[in-house]
Design a protein around this motif. Structure first.
Motif, short mmCIF file in Angstrom:
data_model
loop_
_atom_site.label_atom_id
_atom_site.label_comp_id
_atom_site.label_asym_id
_atom_site.label_seq_id
_atom_site.Cartn_x
_atom_site.Cartn_y
_atom_site.Cartn_z
N GLY A 40 1.00 -1.16 0.07
CA GLY A 40 0.00 -0.06 -0.02
C GLY A 40 1.08 1.29 0.11
O GLY A 40 2.39 1.31 0.15
N PRO A 99 -15.83 7.65 -3.67
CA PRO A 99 -16.12 6.23 -3.28
C PRO A 99 -16.47 5.65 -4.12
O PRO A 99 -16.08 4.43 -4.24
CB PRO A 99 -16.90 6.50 -1.94
CG PRO A 99 -16.57 7.75 -1.52
CD PRO A 99 -16.63 8.59 -2.64
N ALA A 102 -14.20 4.66 -7.01
CA ALA A 102 -12.95 3.91 -6.48
C ALA A 102 -13.42 2.41 -6.29
O ALA A 102 -12.77 1.29 -6.95
CB ALA A 102 -12.51 4.39 -4.99
N THR A 103 -14.74 2.24 -5.84
CA THR A 103 -15.20 0.80 -5.91
C THR A 103 -15.44 0.38 -7.36
O THR A 103 -14.97 -1.10 -7.42
CB THR A 103 -16.60 0.72 -5.20
OG1 THR A 103 -16.44 1.34 -3.97
CG2 THR A 103 -17.23 -0.43 -5.13
N LYS A 106 -12.00 -0.88 -8.74
CA LYS A 106 -11.46 -2.02 -8.01
C LYS A 106 -12.11 -3.10 -8.42
O LYS A 106 -11.52 -4.20 -8.37
CB LYS A 106 -11.35 -1.79 -6.30
CG LYS A 106 -10.39 -0.74 -5.82
CD LYS A 106 -10.13 -1.01 -4.36
CE LYS A 106 -11.47 -0.07 -3.64
NZ LYS A 106 -11.26 -0.12 -2.28
N ASN A 165 -5.16 -0.76 -5.63
CA ASN A 165 -5.98 -0.72 -4.48
C ASN A 165 -5.66 0.41 -3.40
O ASN A 165 -6.18 1.22 -3.02
CB ASN A 165 -6.55 -1.89 -3.75
CG ASN A 165 -7.32 -2.86 -4.66
OD1 ASN A 165 -7.85 -2.27 -5.91
ND2 ASN A 165 -7.56 -3.97 -4.35
N ASP A 169 -7.32 3.64 -1.72
CA ASP A 169 -7.62 3.48 -0.59
C ASP A 169 -6.98 4.43 0.51
O ASP A 169 -7.50 4.48 1.65
CB ASP A 169 -7.49 1.91 -0.07
CG ASP A 169 -8.57 0.90 -0.71
OD1 ASP A 169 -9.56 1.35 -1.05
OD2 ASP A 169 -8.14 -0.12 -0.49
N GLU A 170 -5.90 4.97 -0.01
CA GLU A 170 -4.91 5.82 0.67
C GLU A 170 -4.79 7.21 0.01
O GLU A 170 -3.66 7.52 -0.46
CB GLU A 170 -3.74 5.23 1.10
CG GLU A 170 -3.77 3.80 1.90
CD GLU A 170 -2.38 3.12 2.05
OE1 GLU A 170 -1.51 3.92 2.53
OE2 GLU A 170 -2.43 2.13 1.55
#
Length: 249
Positions: A40, A99, A102-103, A106, A165, A169-170
């Motif tokens: 990550g 969000p 991003a989902t 992924k 990811n 996520d970051e």
């Protein structure tokens, strides 16, 4: 993302006459270990900081490309006192996603989808990185094809997915205003990957670069014409000159 230290050969060969140049294979990539690894942005940043400590480097300048740019930002934010300068080449993290976006990203960028890529798809993916794909990138494509037959292939692919990811996520955009270092930001004007053409069709690479650089108090933005995402390999002469000028002043 998905590349390795030979990505820097065209830069190191020129810059090594004036500077000590160290390229890193992150865990999961190249010659580095590929089993049971944390991957990550913050985990990779810790690895970069460990390399700096292990080699006892003084006044290092991180040069990060794409995902590496987001990692470099994360490393600088963790250890501000170590760095006076920062170089971000086509960095990830300047473009933001909801969000929901991003989902969705992924859900389509998965272990299975990468492992099932055909040679034609792999070549097409590489071509997206360039304004005009150079012939001498072929050895990287051959390396990518060869790893399919190795026992490390699934671990390598998992590292790629985890890194992708991790970028989502970051997110880093809201922390850019904490960077005090003199920072160089460079994008290719013809970057086909940033911004994402499907999710952010009204954005341009120029706007993405400007929005991110504007958050950093001491940043300068340069745009390279007729240049794609893989700028260190697409336009090495121009990048080397820009890097030398920035590092020298």
């Amino acid at each position: 993302l998905a590349t390795y230290l030979p990505s820097w050969y065209k830069n190191i060969e020129v810059l090594k006459s004036k500077y000590r140049c160290i390229a890193i294979d992150l865990p999961g990539y190249g010659r580095s270990t590929k089993v049971n690894l944390p991957s990550g942005m913050n985990a990779y940043a810790d690895v970069v900081l460990q390399v700096i400590e292990k080699l006892k480097l003084e006044n290092p300048v991180l040069v990060g490309h794409s995902m590496g740019g987001q990692i470099a930002i994360s490393a600088v934010l963790k250890k501000q006192e170590l760095f006076k300068k920062l170089v971000l080449l086509a960095p990830a993290g300047f473009e933001t996603f909801t969000p929901e976006q991003a989902t969705w990203l992924k859900s389509v960028f998965t272990l299975e989808s990468i492992m099932l890529d055909t040679e034609a798809q792999i070549r097409a993916n590489w071509a997206l990185n360039f304004y005009q794909m150079p012939d001498d990138v072929e050895f990287m494509i051959q390396d990518r094809l060869r790893i399919i037959e190795t026992e490390d292939f699934e671990n390598y692919t998992q590292s790629v997915v985890n890194g992708f990811n991790g970028m989502l996520d970051e997110p880093i955009f809201d922390q850019l205003n904490s960077i005090s270092q003199k920072t160089l930001v460079v994008y290719g004007e013809n970057d086909a990957l940033i911004p994402n053409k499907y999710l952010n069709p009204t954005q341009t690479t120029q706007k993405i670069g400007e929005s991110g650089a504007a958050q950093i108090a001491n940043a300068q933005l340069k745009m390279i014409p007729e240049c794609g995402h893989f700028i260190s390999f697409d336009k090495p002469k121009e990048i080397n000159e820009i890097l030398d000028e920035f590092l020298s002043n």
